[in-house]
Design a protein around this motif. Sequence first.
Motif, PDB file in Angstrom:
ATOM      1  N   HIS A   7       3.152 -19.080   1.658  1.00 43.77           N
ATOM      2  CA  HIS A   7       2.603 -20.359   2.304  1.00 43.77           C
ATOM      3  C   HIS A   7       1.783 -20.933   1.572  1.00 43.77           C
ATOM      4  CE1 HIS A   7       0.004 -21.646   5.904  1.00 43.77           C
ATOM      5  NE2 HIS A   7       0.848 -22.598   5.635  1.00 43.77           N
ATOM      6  N   GLY A   9       0.361 -24.053   2.081  1.00 45.71           N
ATOM      7  CA  GLY A   9      -0.338 -25.197   2.660  1.00 45.71           C
ATOM      8  C   GLY A   9       0.665 -26.304   3.580  1.00 45.71           C
ATOM      9  N   THR A  15      -3.871 -24.640   8.019  1.00 46.45           N
ATOM     10  CA  THR A  15      -3.703 -23.219   7.111  1.00 46.45           C
ATOM     11  C   THR A  15      -4.973 -22.401   7.540  1.00 46.45           C
ATOM     12  OG1 THR A  15      -2.811 -24.603   5.512  1.00 46.45           O
ATOM     13  CG2 THR A  15      -3.295 -22.484   4.796  1.00 46.45           C
ATOM     14  N   SER A  82      -0.691 -16.520   1.734  1.00 43.72           N
ATOM     15  CA  SER A  82      -1.089 -17.906   2.259  1.00 43.72           C
ATOM     16  C   SER A  82      -2.417 -18.567   1.646  1.00 43.72           C
ATOM     17  CB  SER A  82      -1.268 -17.692   3.700  1.00 43.72           C
ATOM     18  OG  SER A  82      -1.993 -18.868   4.261  1.00 43.72           O
ATOM     19  N   GLU A  84      -3.781 -22.611   0.446  1.00 44.66           N
ATOM     20  CA  GLU A  84      -3.531 -24.321   0.391  1.00 44.66           C
ATOM     21  C   GLU A  84      -3.234 -24.521  -0.882  1.00 44.66           C
ATOM     22  OE1 GLU A  84      -5.888 -22.701   2.405  1.00 44.66           O
ATOM     23  OE2 GLU A  84      -6.975 -24.274   3.334  1.00 44.66           O
TER      24      GLU A  84
END
Length: 355
Positions: A7, A9, A15, A82, A84
């Motif tokens: 992931h 962002g 996020t 995850s 960004e």
Amino acid sequence: MRPCILHIGTHKTGTTSLQIAFQENLDALHGSGIHFVQSGWHGDLPGNAELAWELVGERSETLLALLVEELRANPYRTALLSAEDFSLLHARPRALEKLAGAVRSAGYDPHVLVYLRAQGAFAESMYVERVKQGHIRPIQSYLDTIVRTGCYVPEGTVQAIQFQYTRLLEPFAAAFGRDHMHVRIFTGSGEPSLIFKDFLGALSLLDAQFARDGLKLQLKHPRENASLPFVELLGTLHVMLRPGEPLPDDAMEFIGIHAPEVSEADAVARFALFDREEHLRLLRSFASDNAQIAAEYGASIPFVSENDVRPADDPYWTRAGALRAAFDRCLRLWSTESAGGPQMSSAAAGQTETT
């Protein structure tokens, strides 16, 4: 191969809220066969920011090696990373290849999940985020830079924030495969649970077992790093440009002194800084690129025609005009009084920034 979801962002698309929710629901995720990777955190903040920074800086591969170890030892069906700042890797194709290769070497099939939002809303939110970090310049020069170059490079960095989304996505598609790109749209809706529902929907598309079992997230903090009300934005600007000068305890007293044309209701509401023509300018600048994103990735970014922008007689623009006038006036006054303020040299003089 088991799926590993990266992931990336982008910034200002919920996020932080997602990462905190993942960590607070770690046991529930494990029960559904999902492991939120713990390598590469920045302190106690959930998310793999340090790993992203290591790759962006093309430094040692210590955290990348730890990622491989964690993935190889992971008993769960699906892995999730995850941050960004993974999105900044569009400018580091070799680092992207290393990341993709590392995940595959651990026995996982990497998929990229990315959220995009309309460039006007994205640019406005990113501008305010930079003010919060003390990097301040006139709005007009900021917008000119984005329109002219398609990106913005924050002061003191060499990492471009992309507004031309094909330039953001293509390096990821080259490293991970176009069929492994999953592009979603962030609308910035007032309902904070929508981003969680959408993310779980994306997980269901990538993990058939998860689609059958599902997951009920417990959302203790549904909105993190939320948009500032205008009074807090103006107060932040004051603190950054005139450090050491205390703010009044009463926020409305502060508004009355420095922005008397702003009503109390507008002061405590979310900031609105761009006028209608500026939103339209960004729309027109990126319309063809957004159309290409829709054609290639099936994701339709909002605001692709003038009819998608609020009409000129909408009261929103009157409010935005008043807030913008107050913000611009205070920016000019306080930056002059503070002899330039932080990061204000050429920008404070009204010059267009270069990248």
